[in-house]
Design a protein around this motif. Structure first.
Motif, PDB file in Angstrom:
ATOM      1  N   ILE A 156       0.826  -1.211   0.000  1.00  0.00           N
ATOM      2  CA  ILE A 156       0.000   0.000   0.000  1.00  0.00           C
ATOM      3  C   ILE A 156       0.863   1.266   0.000  1.00  0.00           C
ATOM      4  CG2 ILE A 156      -1.680   1.338   1.338  1.00  0.00           C
ATOM      5  CD1 ILE A 156      -2.928  -1.249   2.231  1.00  0.00           C
ATOM      6  N   ALA A 157       1.985   1.204   0.690  1.00  0.00           N
ATOM      7  CA  ALA A 157       2.855   2.381   0.792  1.00  0.00           C
ATOM      8  C   ALA A 157       3.440   2.792  -0.556  1.00  0.00           C
ATOM      9  CB  ALA A 157       3.974   2.099   1.782  1.00  0.00           C
ATOM     10  N   ILE A 158       3.415   1.896  -1.527  1.00  0.00           N
ATOM     11  CA  ILE A 158       4.013   2.170  -2.838  1.00  0.00           C
ATOM     12  C   ILE A 158       3.161   3.136  -3.649  1.00  0.00           C
ATOM     13  CG2 ILE A 158       4.605   1.087  -5.055  1.00  0.00           C
ATOM     14  CD1 ILE A 158       5.329  -1.420  -3.474  1.00  0.00           C
ATOM     15  N   ILE A 159       1.857   3.090  -3.464  1.00  0.00           N
ATOM     16  CA  ILE A 159       0.954   3.844  -4.321  1.00  0.00           C
ATOM     17  C   ILE A 159       0.922   5.315  -3.934  1.00  0.00           C
ATOM     18  CG2 ILE A 159      -1.410   4.029  -5.158  1.00  0.00           C
ATOM     19  CD1 ILE A 159       0.152   1.527  -6.000  1.00  0.00           C
ATOM     20  N   GLU A 160       1.191   6.168  -4.916  1.00  0.00           N
ATOM     21  CA  GLU A 160       1.125   7.609  -4.730  1.00  0.00           C
ATOM     22  C   GLU A 160       0.068   8.172  -5.663  1.00  0.00           C
ATOM     23  OE1 GLU A 160       4.908   9.392  -5.286  1.00  0.00           O
ATOM     24  OE2 GLU A 160       5.940   8.071  -3.875  1.00  0.00           O
ATOM     25  N   ILE A 161      -0.647   9.154  -5.179  1.00  0.00           N
ATOM     26  CA  ILE A 161      -1.742   9.714  -5.966  1.00  0.00           C
ATOM     27  C   ILE A 161      -1.250  10.706  -7.019  1.00  0.00           C
ATOM     28  CG2 ILE A 161      -2.205  11.680  -4.442  1.00  0.00           C
ATOM     29  CD1 ILE A 161      -5.197  11.190  -4.906  1.00  0.00           C
ATOM     30  N   THR A 162      -0.092  11.322  -6.778  1.00  0.00           N
ATOM     31  CA  THR A 162       0.392  12.404  -7.647  1.00  0.00           C
ATOM     32  C   THR A 162       0.490  12.023  -9.121  1.00  0.00           C
ATOM     33  OG1 THR A 162       1.612  13.344  -5.793  1.00  0.00           O
ATOM     34  CG2 THR A 162       2.217  14.107  -7.992  1.00  0.00           C
ATOM     35  N   PRO A 163       1.117  10.877  -9.487  1.00  0.00           N
ATOM     36  CA  PRO A 163       1.205  10.542 -10.917  1.00  0.00           C
ATOM     37  C   PRO A 163      -0.157  10.407 -11.587  1.00  0.00           C
ATOM     38  CG  PRO A 163       2.726   9.202  -9.642  1.00  0.00           C
ATOM     39  CD  PRO A 163       1.845   9.899  -8.662  1.00  0.00           C
ATOM     40  N   PHE A 164      -1.144   9.873 -10.862  1.00  0.00           N
ATOM     41  CA  PHE A 164      -2.477   9.732 -11.431  1.00  0.00           C
ATOM     42  C   PHE A 164      -3.127  11.098 -11.655  1.00  0.00           C
ATOM     43  CE2 PHE A 164      -1.864   5.524  -9.693  1.00  0.00           C
ATOM     44  CZ  PHE A 164      -2.472   4.706 -10.630  1.00  0.00           C
ATOM     45  N   VAL A 165      -3.006  11.982 -10.655  1.00  0.00           N
ATOM     46  CA  VAL A 165      -3.591  13.318 -10.774  1.00  0.00           C
ATOM     47  C   VAL A 165      -2.940  14.086 -11.919  1.00  0.00           C
ATOM     48  CG1 VAL A 165      -3.907  15.545  -9.620  1.00  0.00           C
ATOM     49  CG2 VAL A 165      -4.219  13.408  -8.342  1.00  0.00           C
ATOM     50  N   LYS A 166      -1.608  14.004 -12.010  1.00  0.00           N
ATOM     51  CA  LYS A 166      -0.881  14.696 -13.077  1.00  0.00           C
ATOM     52  C   LYS A 166      -1.329  14.201 -14.448  1.00  0.00           C
ATOM     53  CE  LYS A 166       3.750  15.429 -14.942  1.00  0.00           C
ATOM     54  NZ  LYS A 166       5.179  15.056 -14.848  1.00  0.00           N
ATOM     55  N   ALA A 167      -1.415  12.879 -14.599  1.00  0.00           N
ATOM     56  CA  ALA A 167      -1.828  12.311 -15.880  1.00  0.00           C
ATOM     57  C   ALA A 167      -3.252  12.730 -16.236  1.00  0.00           C
ATOM     58  CB  ALA A 167      -1.725  10.792 -15.841  1.00  0.00           C
ATOM     59  N   PHE A 168      -4.139  12.691 -15.263  1.00  0.00           N
ATOM     60  CA  PHE A 168      -5.530  13.054 -15.516  1.00  0.00           C
ATOM     61  C   PHE A 168      -5.642  14.528 -15.914  1.00  0.00           C
ATOM     62  CE2 PHE A 168      -9.891  14.147 -14.073  1.00  0.00           C
ATOM     63  CZ  PHE A 168     -10.586  13.250 -14.863  1.00  0.00           C
ATOM     64  N   LEU A 169      -4.853  15.390 -15.264  1.00  0.00           N
ATOM     65  CA  LEU A 169      -4.893  16.817 -15.560  1.00  0.00           C
ATOM     66  C   LEU A 169      -4.367  17.110 -16.959  1.00  0.00           C
ATOM     67  CD1 LEU A 169      -5.295  19.775 -14.664  1.00  0.00           C
ATOM     68  CD2 LEU A 169      -2.974  19.697 -13.730  1.00  0.00           C
ATOM     69  N   PHE A 170      -3.180  16.570 -17.281  1.00  0.00           N
ATOM     70  CA  PHE A 170      -2.519  16.916 -18.541  1.00  0.00           C
ATOM     71  C   PHE A 170      -3.019  16.108 -19.736  1.00  0.00           C
ATOM     72  CE2 PHE A 170       0.546  18.618 -15.490  1.00  0.00           C
ATOM     73  CZ  PHE A 170       0.814  19.851 -16.052  1.00  0.00           C
ATOM     74  N   LEU A 171      -3.523  14.904 -19.477  1.00  0.00           N
ATOM     75  CA  LEU A 171      -3.948  14.060 -20.592  1.00  0.00           C
ATOM     76  C   LEU A 171      -5.454  14.096 -20.829  1.00  0.00           C
ATOM     77  CD1 LEU A 171      -1.705  10.898 -20.093  1.00  0.00           C
ATOM     78  CD2 LEU A 171      -1.248  12.957 -21.430  1.00  0.00           C
ATOM     79  N   ILE A 172      -6.219  14.510 -19.834  1.00  0.00           N
ATOM     80  CA  ILE A 172      -7.681  14.519 -19.980  1.00  0.00           C
ATOM     81  C   ILE A 172      -8.247  15.937 -19.827  1.00  0.00           C
ATOM     82  CG2 ILE A 172      -9.865  13.691 -19.043  1.00  0.00           C
ATOM     83  CD1 ILE A 172      -8.353  11.540 -20.479  1.00  0.00           C
ATOM     84  N   VAL A 173      -8.019  16.570 -18.685  1.00  0.00           N
ATOM     85  CA  VAL A 173      -8.697  17.830 -18.380  1.00  0.00           C
ATOM     86  C   VAL A 173      -8.300  18.942 -19.346  1.00  0.00           C
ATOM     87  CG1 VAL A 173      -9.042  19.637 -16.647  1.00  0.00           C
ATOM     88  CG2 VAL A 173      -8.971  17.235 -15.953  1.00  0.00           C
ATOM     89  N   ILE A 174      -6.993  19.178 -19.514  1.00  0.00           N
ATOM     90  CA  ILE A 174      -6.551  20.282 -20.372  1.00  0.00           C
ATOM     91  C   ILE A 174      -6.947  20.065 -21.837  1.00  0.00           C
ATOM     92  CG2 ILE A 174      -4.525  21.494 -21.278  1.00  0.00           C
ATOM     93  CD1 ILE A 174      -3.281  21.275 -18.513  1.00  0.00           C
ATOM     94  N   PRO A 175      -6.666  18.878 -22.435  1.00  0.00           N
ATOM     95  CA  PRO A 175      -7.134  18.665 -23.818  1.00  0.00           C
ATOM     96  C   PRO A 175      -8.651  18.790 -23.953  1.00  0.00           C
ATOM     97  CG  PRO A 175      -5.503  17.026 -23.240  1.00  0.00           C
ATOM     98  CD  PRO A 175      -5.845  17.748 -21.976  1.00  0.00           C
ATOM     99  N   PHE A 176      -9.374  18.315 -22.942  1.00  0.00           N
ATOM    100  CA  PHE A 176     -10.834  18.400 -22.964  1.00  0.00           C
ATOM    101  C   PHE A 176     -11.296  19.856 -22.991  1.00  0.00           C
ATOM    102  CE2 PHE A 176     -14.747  18.902 -20.447  1.00  0.00           C
ATOM    103  CZ  PHE A 176     -15.636  18.172 -21.209  1.00  0.00           C
TER     104      PHE A 176
END
Length: 319
Positions: A156-176
């Motif tokens: 569980i300690a391995i999982i970080e939220i930052t890479p997911f948030v970054k990907a969602f922001l730059f790959l989904i939200v901004i292009p959208f």
């Protein structure tokens, strides 16, 4: 011969195959090909912007109202697929660190270029687009739980939220948001807006080819130098790729989803978040991070070849 958007779509499979061959050759013969890794996210961002521009967002409200689609999508990705993954890691046992890489990539449904493949495979890309926030939230909540169940609480300690948030922001939200601006301008008698919207229709096929190129060229050298890890995980990924579309179809059948929605769900259950979870692997302590990254990138390579098959095969199995 005059090239049209229709010509590009008709020749896309040949274009992708040639691109894959060229990128593999360059990646194996260029010592600094890993620097292309930095271009992966911008290229996917442009690809998704061009695809979003082709989707009439005023109709997204109807897609969100299709509750049976979302039930089938979530059931397929977060109940049936984890059961398949559990079966695969049982049938094909590996070391805990290799298994971690397998779980990271196979338990996370794609939230970016699956939209492109769904569109190319004549599925309901609007519904897939509408589902991306939902898939994002569910995989972030459930991935630690699945890792705890499959490998133990220490993961569980391995999982970080930052890479997911970054990907969602730059790959989904901004292009959208940019595509919304483009469509709004094109409908307000703005010549520049109409010109940009028309030009965006030419971009999906070439930028999908660019995506294949940068991913394969930047990572194939690492794969080439770690053949043992590849041989261990390829049977897992091939088996997953063969079964996953039928799991999507099965889930769609249970919830009585229409044919275009069924295709979309098959693409979703078949397409994984490999490019998004790669930063998670690289954030692990060395040297384990390189091994986990190799395991994830191997899935990317296998998936790319199968996506070319899915574009033709999924419409046939979901008639």
């Amino acid at each position: 011969m005059k090239i049209s958007k229709e010509n590009l779509e008709e020749k896309q499979i040949s274009i992708y195959i040639v691109t894959i061959i060229i990128s593999a050759f360059i990646g194996l013969n260029w010592n600094d090909s890993h620097i292309l890794e930095k271009t992966i996210e911008p290229i996917i961002g442009i690809l998704l912007y061009s695809m979003f521009c082709q989707i009439p967002f005023l109709e997204l409200k109807n897609a969100l109202q299709n509750r049976s689609f979302f039930k089938a999508l979530l059931f397929g990705n977060f109940v049936l697929i984890p059961l398949l993954v559990w079966a695969l890691i049982t049938i094909f046992p590996n070391t805990p660190i290799v298994t971690l890489g397998i779980l990271l990539v196979l338990l996370t449904p794609c939230i970016d270029y699956v939209i492109v493949f769904t569109h190319l495979g004549k599925g309901d890309s609007k519904a897939v687009l509408a589902s991306t926030p939902l898939l994002f939230i569910f995989q972030m909540l459930l991935l630690p739980l699945y890792l705890w169940i499959f490998l133990g609480k220490e993961t569980i300690a391995i999982i970080e939220i930052t890479p997911f948030v970054k990907a969602f922001l730059f790959l989904i939200v901004i292009p959208f948001l940019l595509s919304i601006v483009t469509q709004t301008l094109s409908k307000s008698n703005n010549k520049a807006g109409r010109a940009v919207l028309d030009f965006s229709g030419w971009l999906p096929v070439p930028f999908m080819a660019f995506t294949f190129f940068v991913v394969i060229a930047s990572q194939i050298g690492v794969l080439y130098n770690n053949p043992e890890s590849i041989l261990k995980v390829i049977p897992v990924y091939i088996t997953f790729a063969v079964i996953a579309p039928f799991i999507g179809k099965f889930s769609a059948t249970i919830f009585k989803v229409d044919v275009f929605g069924s295709r979309a769900i098959s693409f979703s259950t078949s397409t994984r978040n490999s490019l998004v979870v790669l930063p998670l692997a690289l954030a692990l302590p060395a040297p384990e991070n390189q091994l986990v990254a190799v395991v994830i990138v191997t899935q990317t390579i296998v998936e790319i070849f199968f996506e070319l098959i899915f574009i033709k095969a999924i419409p046939k199995i979901t008639k």
